[in-house]
Design a protein around this motif. Structure first.
Motif, PDB file in Angstrom:
ATOM      1  N   ILE A   1       0.831  -1.203   0.000  1.00  0.00           N
ATOM      2  CA  ILE A   1       0.000   0.000   0.000  1.00  0.00           C
ATOM      3  C   ILE A   1       0.866   1.253   0.000  1.00  0.00           C
ATOM      4  CG2 ILE A   1      -1.679   1.304   1.374  1.00  0.00           C
ATOM      5  CD1 ILE A   1      -2.808  -1.472   2.223  1.00  0.00           C
ATOM      6  N   GLY A   2       2.012   1.217   0.653  1.00  0.00           N
ATOM      7  CA  GLY A   2       2.905   2.360   0.705  1.00  0.00           C
ATOM      8  C   GLY A   2       3.296   2.872  -0.667  1.00  0.00           C
ATOM      9  N   HIS A   3       3.345   2.002  -1.644  1.00  0.00           N
ATOM     10  CA  HIS A   3       3.699   2.421  -3.005  1.00  0.00           C
ATOM     11  C   HIS A   3       2.599   3.253  -3.644  1.00  0.00           C
ATOM     12  CE1 HIS A   3       7.446   0.229  -3.845  1.00  0.00           C
ATOM     13  NE2 HIS A   3       7.004  -0.578  -2.906  1.00  0.00           N
ATOM     14  N   LEU A   4       1.393   3.128  -3.165  1.00  0.00           N
ATOM     15  CA  LEU A   4       0.265   3.814  -3.795  1.00  0.00           C
ATOM     16  C   LEU A   4      -0.201   5.037  -3.020  1.00  0.00           C
ATOM     17  CD1 LEU A   4      -1.867   0.724  -4.820  1.00  0.00           C
ATOM     18  CD2 LEU A   4      -0.270   2.011  -6.228  1.00  0.00           C
ATOM     19  N   ARG A   5       0.214   5.195  -1.782  1.00  0.00           N
ATOM     20  CA  ARG A   5      -0.328   6.257  -0.944  1.00  0.00           C
ATOM     21  C   ARG A   5       0.305   7.617  -1.151  1.00  0.00           C
ATOM     22  NH1 ARG A   5      -1.994   3.589   4.648  1.00  0.00           N
ATOM     23  NH2 ARG A   5      -3.955   2.759   3.899  1.00  0.00           N
ATOM     24  N   ASP A   6       1.578   7.640  -1.549  1.00  0.00           N
ATOM     25  CA  ASP A   6       2.214   8.945  -1.663  1.00  0.00           C
ATOM     26  C   ASP A   6       1.788   9.642  -2.951  1.00  0.00           C
ATOM     27  OD1 ASP A   6       3.591   7.283  -3.321  1.00  0.00           O
ATOM     28  OD2 ASP A   6       5.551   8.020  -2.800  1.00  0.00           O
ATOM     29  N   GLU A   7       2.199  10.877  -3.083  1.00  0.00           N
ATOM     30  CA  GLU A   7       1.773  11.707  -4.207  1.00  0.00           C
ATOM     31  C   GLU A   7       2.148  11.062  -5.540  1.00  0.00           C
ATOM     32  OE1 GLU A   7       2.880  16.049  -5.982  1.00  0.00           O
ATOM     33  OE2 GLU A   7       2.811  15.823  -3.830  1.00  0.00           O
TER      34      GLU A   7
ATOM     35  N   HIS B   1       6.425  -1.829  -6.567  1.00  0.00           N
ATOM     36  CA  HIS B   1       5.101  -2.161  -6.049  1.00  0.00           C
ATOM     37  C   HIS B   1       4.778  -3.633  -6.314  1.00  0.00           C
ATOM     38  CE1 HIS B   1       0.877  -1.821  -5.021  1.00  0.00           C
ATOM     39  NE2 HIS B   1       0.608  -2.421  -6.162  1.00  0.00           N
ATOM     40  N   MET B   2       5.054  -4.088  -7.523  1.00  0.00           N
ATOM     41  CA  MET B   2       4.743  -5.473  -7.868  1.00  0.00           C
ATOM     42  C   MET B   2       5.617  -6.441  -7.061  1.00  0.00           C
ATOM     43  SD  MET B   2       2.202  -5.037  -9.713  1.00  0.00           S
ATOM     44  CE  MET B   2       1.875  -6.734 -10.145  1.00  0.00           C
TER      45      MET B   2
ATOM     46  N   ALA C   1       6.819  -5.903  -4.049  1.00  0.00           N
ATOM     47  CA  ALA C   1       6.271  -5.878  -2.688  1.00  0.00           C
ATOM     48  C   ALA C   1       5.023  -6.746  -2.602  1.00  0.00           C
ATOM     49  CB  ALA C   1       5.968  -4.449  -2.243  1.00  0.00           C
ATOM     50  N   LEU C   2       4.186  -6.674  -3.624  1.00  0.00           N
ATOM     51  CA  LEU C   2       2.975  -7.491  -3.656  1.00  0.00           C
ATOM     52  C   LEU C   2       3.315  -8.981  -3.727  1.00  0.00           C
ATOM     53  CD1 LEU C   2      -0.105  -7.643  -3.822  1.00  0.00           C
ATOM     54  CD2 LEU C   2       0.095  -7.350  -6.279  1.00  0.00           C
ATOM     55  N   ILE C   3       4.248  -9.332  -4.591  1.00  0.00           N
ATOM     56  CA  ILE C   3       4.660 -10.738  -4.717  1.00  0.00           C
ATOM     57  C   ILE C   3       5.253 -11.230  -3.412  1.00  0.00           C
ATOM     58  CG2 ILE C   3       6.314 -12.274  -5.856  1.00  0.00           C
ATOM     59  CD1 ILE C   3       5.838 -10.493  -8.410  1.00  0.00           C
ATOM     60  N   LYS C   4       6.102 -10.422  -2.794  1.00  0.00           N
ATOM     61  CA  LYS C   4       6.720 -10.803  -1.528  1.00  0.00           C
ATOM     62  C   LYS C   4       5.655 -11.011  -0.452  1.00  0.00           C
ATOM     63  CE  LYS C   4      10.221  -9.330   1.748  1.00  0.00           C
ATOM     64  NZ  LYS C   4      11.151  -8.277   2.123  1.00  0.00           N
ATOM     65  N   ALA C   5       4.677 -10.122  -0.393  1.00  0.00           N
ATOM     66  CA  ALA C   5       3.614 -10.252   0.611  1.00  0.00           C
ATOM     67  C   ALA C   5       2.785 -11.503   0.382  1.00  0.00           C
ATOM     68  CB  ALA C   5       2.708  -9.016   0.563  1.00  0.00           C
TER      69      ALA C   5
END
Length: 137
Positions: A32-38, A125-126, A128-132
């Protein structure tokens, strides 16, 4: 019903089942951190489309590619490639140079520094998603 005990609703087995379900959920804070910032969500929306992702991926591993090379590599029509390339040009992720070679038009695309940063952000982002999702439970 001798020997069988009935637990009241919301206790015992049901609580254990709920507890196990919570334990199996992956951790999405990094994702989510990848999507929250500006600009993060906007970058994701722009890049997360098959043809645009293909354009950026192809250009990330070479200095430049012609329109014809991209079209063949991605297996798309002239119109489809033009629309997606123009969208990436508008946000300055790629640059386009039109010249002539042997009296024929030649359109070449390159990945801009802004485009490389956006592509790296998308890949992060991808990853991080795969790791999660692959985290052992």
């Amino acid at each position: 019903m001798a020997g069988k005990s009935r637990e009241p609703a919301g206790s015992g087995a049901k609580r254990r089942a709920r507890g196990n379900a919570k334990a199996k959920k992956p951790e999405f804070k990094a994702v989510i951190g990848h999507l929250r910032d500006e600009g993060g969500a906007e970058v994701f929306r722009l890049v997360n489309e098959r043809v645009r992702l293909g354009i950026l991926s192809a250009l990330a591993v070479t200095e430049f590619l012609s329109f014809a090379d991209l079209k063949q590599t991605l297996g798309v029509t002239d119109g489809n490639l033009s629309i997606h390339a123009r969208k990436l040009e508008e946000v300055e992720f790629i640059s386009c140079e039109k010249t002539f070679q042997d009296r024929r038009p030649l359109t070449q695309y390159t990945l801009t520094p802004k485009g490389r940063a956006a592509f790296e952000r998308y890949l992060g982002h991808m990853e991080a998603l795969i790791k999660a999702m692959r985290k052992p439970t």
